[in-house]
Write an enzyme that holds these catalytic residues in place. Structure first.
Site: not given
Length: 170
Positions: A128, A146
């Site tokens: 991330d 995401d």
């Protein structure tokens, strides 16, 4: 099956949007690779007064759910994502070409799911790097995969309210 028949079947269903899943996967992996190669773990670079690029590892699911569960969650979330990906491809195949928005939504979710599955299988965690915040409140870091999953989900919800089929009496 003859190649023309396969192309015809793909072009007459939501499968015609599979290219979008591939684009999402590629953009997701290229951006994650760039962060992994240029940032140290937990390094953060301010881009704007509300956005940082960071390098973090998510061993869990959304919002780091079950990230400290001991490792079994890696394969659990991988299995769920692969199952959902199979469903998405099946739904895309069943979606008539005229229903563009659900097919696009499925393609976005599929590309994102496969992007995160790739990370889980190869690295054991999801990379991330997008960190948005207001003051000292930081939204959990996320990535392109995401984002595609969320946009796809929103499109499905909007389509369920706005499509002509949603307005037809049952």
């Amino acid at each position: 099956m003859h190649n023309d028949a396969v192309v015809s079947k793909t072009n007459s269903t939501g499968l015609r949007w599979l290219w979008l899943s591939v684009v999402v996967f590629i953009v997701d992996q290229v951006t994650k690779f760039a962060i992994a190669k240029t940032f140290d773990l937990y390094e953060s670079v301010a881009v704007t007064p509300f956005f940082n690029l960071v390098s973090v590892r998510n061993y869990g699911a959304a919002f780091s759910f079950l990230s400290d569960a001991g490792g079994w969650q890696r394969w659990f979330f991988t299995a769920i994502a692969l199952f959902v990906s199979g469903l998405l491809v099946w739904w895309m195949k069943k979606t008539p070409v005229e229903q563009k928005w659900p097919a696009i939504a499925y393609a976005l979710v599929l590309g994102g799911a496969i992007g995160n599955v790739f990370d889980r299988v190869v690295f054991g965690y999801v990379i991330d790097f997008l960190d948005f915040y207001v003051g000292s409140y930081h939204w959990p870091s996320f990535n392109v995969a995401d984002s595609a999953i969320c946009v796809g989900a929103v499109l499905l919800v909007l389509d369920s309210f706005l499509s002509p089929q949603a307005k037809e009496p049952k």
